[in-house]
Scaffold this active site. Structure first.
Site, PDB file in Angstrom:
ATOM      1  N   ASP A   1     -10.306  25.992   4.472  1.00 10.78           N
ATOM      2  CA  ASP A   1     -10.397  24.719   5.193  1.00 10.78           C
ATOM      3  C   ASP A   1     -11.885  24.380   5.335  1.00 10.78           C
ATOM      4  OD1 ASP A   1      -9.999  22.456   6.694  1.00 10.78           O
ATOM      5  OD2 ASP A   1      -9.435  23.512   8.537  1.00 10.78           O
TER       6      ASP A   1
ATOM      7  N   ASN B   1     -10.259  27.283  18.254  1.00 11.66           N
ATOM      8  CA  ASN B   1      -8.819  27.122  18.455  1.00 11.66           C
ATOM      9  C   ASN B   1      -8.078  28.196  17.674  1.00 11.66           C
ATOM     10  OD1 ASN B   1      -6.215  25.591  18.968  1.00 11.66           O
ATOM     11  ND2 ASN B   1      -6.292  25.592  16.734  1.00 11.66           N
TER      12      ASN B   1
ATOM     13  N   ASP C   1      -3.584  30.423  15.707  1.00 11.94           N
ATOM     14  CA  ASP C   1      -4.245  29.990  16.954  1.00 11.94           C
ATOM     15  C   ASP C   1      -4.574  31.191  17.833  1.00 11.94           C
ATOM     16  OD1 ASP C   1      -3.664  27.395  16.073  1.00 11.94           O
ATOM     17  OD2 ASP C   1      -3.273  26.717  18.119  1.00 11.94           O
TER      18      ASP C   1
ATOM     19  N   ASP D   1     -14.393  22.003  18.195  1.00 15.17           N
ATOM     20  CA  ASP D   1     -13.309  21.599  17.315  1.00 15.17           C
ATOM     21  C   ASP D   1     -11.983  21.537  18.081  1.00 15.17           C
ATOM     22  OD1 ASP D   1     -12.623  21.209  14.443  1.00 15.17           O
ATOM     23  OD2 ASP D   1     -11.340  22.948  14.763  1.00 15.17           O
TER      24      ASP D   1
ATOM     25  N   GLU E   1      -4.779  24.403  24.910  1.00 16.37           N
ATOM     26  CA  GLU E   1      -3.356  24.426  25.204  1.00 16.37           C
ATOM     27  C   GLU E   1      -2.878  25.860  25.459  1.00 16.37           C
ATOM     28  OE1 GLU E   1      -0.368  22.763  22.131  1.00 16.37           O
ATOM     29  OE2 GLU E   1      -1.263  24.567  21.298  1.00 16.37           O
TER      30      GLU E   1
ATOM     31  N   GLU F   1     -14.163  17.192  20.201  1.00 21.24           N
ATOM     32  CA  GLU F   1     -13.234  16.422  19.380  1.00 21.24           C
ATOM     33  C   GLU F   1     -11.913  16.314  20.149  1.00 21.24           C
ATOM     34  OE1 GLU F   1     -11.195  16.585  14.923  1.00 21.24           O
ATOM     35  OE2 GLU F   1     -11.356  18.410  16.101  1.00 21.24           O
TER      36      GLU F   1
ATOM     37  N   ASP G   1     -13.824  14.109   8.263  1.00 21.76           N
ATOM     38  CA  ASP G   1     -12.382  14.237   8.032  1.00 21.76           C
ATOM     39  C   ASP G   1     -11.830  12.967   7.408  1.00 21.76           C
ATOM     40  OD1 ASP G   1     -11.916  16.852   8.867  1.00 21.76           O
ATOM     41  OD2 ASP G   1     -11.896  16.262  10.970  1.00 21.76           O
TER      42      ASP G   1
HETATM   43  C1  NOJ Z   1     -10.880  19.534  12.988  1.00 22.73           C
HETATM   44  C2  NOJ Z   1     -11.901  19.517  11.907  1.00 22.73           C
HETATM   45  O1  NOJ Z   1     -12.678  18.341  12.045  1.00 22.73           O
HETATM   46  C3  NOJ Z   1     -11.165  19.590  10.606  1.00 22.73           C
HETATM   47  O2  NOJ Z   1     -12.014  19.402   9.515  1.00 22.73           O
HETATM   48  C4  NOJ Z   1     -10.435  20.896  10.517  1.00 22.73           C
HETATM   49  O3  NOJ Z   1      -9.632  20.951   9.359  1.00 22.73           O
HETATM   50  C5  NOJ Z   1      -9.539  21.104  11.738  1.00 22.73           C
HETATM   51  N1  NOJ Z   1     -10.188  20.776  12.978  1.00 22.73           N
HETATM   52  C6  NOJ Z   1      -9.071  22.528  11.810  1.00 22.73           C
HETATM   53  O4  NOJ Z   1     -10.166  23.337  12.183  1.00 22.73           O
END
Ligand code: NOJ
Ligand code: CA
Length: 557
Positions: free
Chosen positions: A65, A107, A175, A205, A212, A246, A313
């Site tokens: 990712d 997270n 998580d 992030d 949660e 975020e 994103d």
């Molecule tokens: C938010 C990030 O901006 C995104 O790029 C990522 O895939 C997800 N969180 C998971 O970490």
């Protein structure tokens, strides 16, 4: 204003610049950006007027990712450099007057993180409770997944122990269980580590998912207590550090994450306003944006909205109605390969606006004139486009275009060896690059530099209060920002027709004895008297920043 405020609350009128070390500048010719390369570009960022660099994840990661899948919270991906290189980068940035923040991705971890490897090895492993498990089959959660093209549940069964683990994102990103005090200690320790190395805070992030704790057995605590704890910890370690969160939620829910006493997140991205801005652009009608700005909740003077046009994103449109989202898709990304996850676009702004320089400038003028702190994504300042052939969100994460050369001055490696394919076509490096833009006084880069200077010179924008100015033309967003003795009047024409707006100045807007009306983007001035009306001409997609000020000796403008 108290002198302590302006210098201490640096985030109130910062200019934040997000970059990914991997795609910014390669110093050793292996085709992968690195800290040493990015450090060589810090003078460029300082000259642009950036005051804070946000680094996307640079930690060791299997890269499933793009680095948001971390295997070691204390390390550096060895392709990008060493801890020493990180410190050199931060130190050099500070020397040029810039702070550095970095993504804090807690997270979840990668499923290759040693904690998860331990956790999944047996039900009684000491790390088992670092993650969230269930023993009974999960219900259908297909509507809750974040990446619907890849996942259909937020629970995945682990073969060895026969239980399911929670993953809000990809199934390779289990998580963390933040109800577990041991996990909380580890997170704080990692934050403390990077702050010791010189970071000025974090972009946090996926905050709502991170906090949660519902569904975690036996946990009834308030997640906001935990966020307050983290903020207190941060401030104990470093008084001027920030948490930029975020939180993509409707305003009513989002506002809670600032905390009642401004004691949770320092800043939050304003996703709602961003989305309504695109709806306004698509319609040529400023009203969706105007209504949203009016609805935007007031915040404590110590807190701040982070405004943006584009991030790394998908350009998410998830908070629009289905029909509104379709309007934006039709205007800016009608083809399926321009869209992603049925909710967003994988394009950058300039191609969406067909490269129209006037319209692009109007959008950035708007960004810098909305109350809040602007956040730029690397390459926006030169008008980079995207590579639609790249998978999903990687379309907008192409290498930075420094020169017109075959690898865009990003690397001495040939294009085929680069970590990511370059942009092709109209927005490729032969027409969009830093070096050419620096030599052209009419370039977008030059314009961005002047917007940034003006933004920094106008404390009304970062600090002031926002109000709409009524105009009969729905294509025009007219607003004012007031702070202490100063007022800025800002006008943006979303329409393709030139127009004129007339604004009656209120009592007190003009100093006794008359004032000077200064056009901050065109460097023109006119005398103005109390009771006058301002007649503001706006070309198609025009923008004006006007300030009424005392005719004082020694003013710079
Ligand atoms: C938010 C990030 O901006 C995104 O790029 C990522 O895939 C997800 N969180 C998971 O970490
Ligand atoms: Ca390299």
């Amino acid at each position: 204003m108290r002198i302590t405020d302006t210098s201490d609350l640096w985030w109130k009128n910062a200019v934040i610049y997000c970059l990914d070390i991997e795609t910014f500048c390669d110093s050793n010719g292996d085709g992968i950006g690195d800290f040493a390369g990015a450090a060589q570009r810090l003078d460029y960022l300082a000259e642009l007027g950036v005051t804070c660099v946000w680094l996307m994840p640079f930690y060791p990661s299997p890269q499933r990712d793009d680095g948001y899948d971390v295997v070691d919270f204390y390390g550096v991906d060895e392709r990008l450099g060493t801890l020493g290189d990180v410190v050199e980068f931060i130190r050099t940035a500070k020397d040029r007057g810039m702070r550095v923040i970095a993504d804090l991705v807690v997270n979840h971890t990668s499923d290759e993180h040693p904690w998860f490897k331990q956790a999944r090895s047996s039900k009684d492993n000491p790390y088992r409770d670092f993650y969230v498990w269930r023993s009974d089959p999960p219900p259908d959660t297909s509507s809750e997944v974040v990446f619907p093209d890849q996942e259909n549940s937020i629970w995945t069964k682990d073969r060895k122990t026969g239980e399911w683990y929670l993953h809000r994102f990809y199934s390779h990103q289990p998580d963390l269980n933040v109800a577990n005090p041991a996990v909380r200690d580890e997170i704080a320790k990692a934050m403390g580590f990077w702050m010791e190395l010189g970071l000025s805070g974090f972009r946090v992030d996926a905050v709502p998912f991170f906090l949660e704790t519902e569904g975690i057995d036996g946990h009834t605590g308030d997640p906001h207590d935990y966020l307050r704890d983290l903020r207190r910890f941060l401030l104990r370690r470093s008084g001027d550090a920030v948490l930029l969160g975020e939180v993509n939620l409707p305003f009513e829910q989002q506002i809670e994450f600032f905390g009642d006493a401004a004691d949770e997140l320092t800043m939050q991205f304003d996703f709602v306003t961003m989305q309504q801005m695109y709806l306004s652009l698509a319609r040529g009608d400023a009203r969706p944006l105007a209504h949203t700005l009016t609805d935007r909740p007031g915040i404590d003077p110590d807190s701040q909205w982070a405004t943006f046009v584009r991030n790394h994103d998908e350009l998410t449109l998830d908070k629009l109605l289905d029909s509104e989202r379709q309007e934006v898709f039709e205007a800016f990304g009608p083809e399926k390969n321009m869209q992603v996850y049925d909710r967003g676009l994988k394009r950058r702004l300039p191609p969406m606006l067909d490269g129209d320089p006037q319209r692009i400038r109007m959008v950035y003028s708007l960004l810098f004139s909305l109350p809040g702190t602007p956040v730029l994504f690397y390459g926006e300042e030169i008008g980079m486009g995207e590579n639609l052939a790249a998978e999903g969100r990687l379309a907008v994460r192409t290498p930075m275009q420094w020169t017109h050369e075959e690898s865009a001055g990003f690397s001495s490696a040939p294009p085929g060896k680069l970590v990511r394919p370059l942009v092709e076509g109209k927005f490729a490096q032969d027409s969009v690059n830093v070096v050419d833009a620096r030599r052209d006084p009419t370039s977008l880069l030059g314009f961005m530099g002047s917007l940034i200077r003006r933004y920094r010179e106008c404390p009304e924008l970062g600090w002031g209060s926002f109000s709409l100015i009524d105009t009969p033309n729905p294509a025009v967003l007219a607003h004012r920002c007031d702070w202490e003795e100063n007022s800025l009047f800002l006008f943006h024409n979303f329409g393709a027709e030139p127009t004129e707006v007339s604004v009656k100045l209120k009592d007190g807007d003009v100093p006794d004895g008359g004032g000077i009306l200064t056009d901050l983007l065109q460097d023109t001035m006119a005398d103005i008297q109390a009771g006058d009306e301002m007649q503001v001409e706006l070309p198609a997609y025009g923008y004006r920043w006007l300030r009424v000020q005392v005719p004082e000796v020694g003013r710079l403008w």
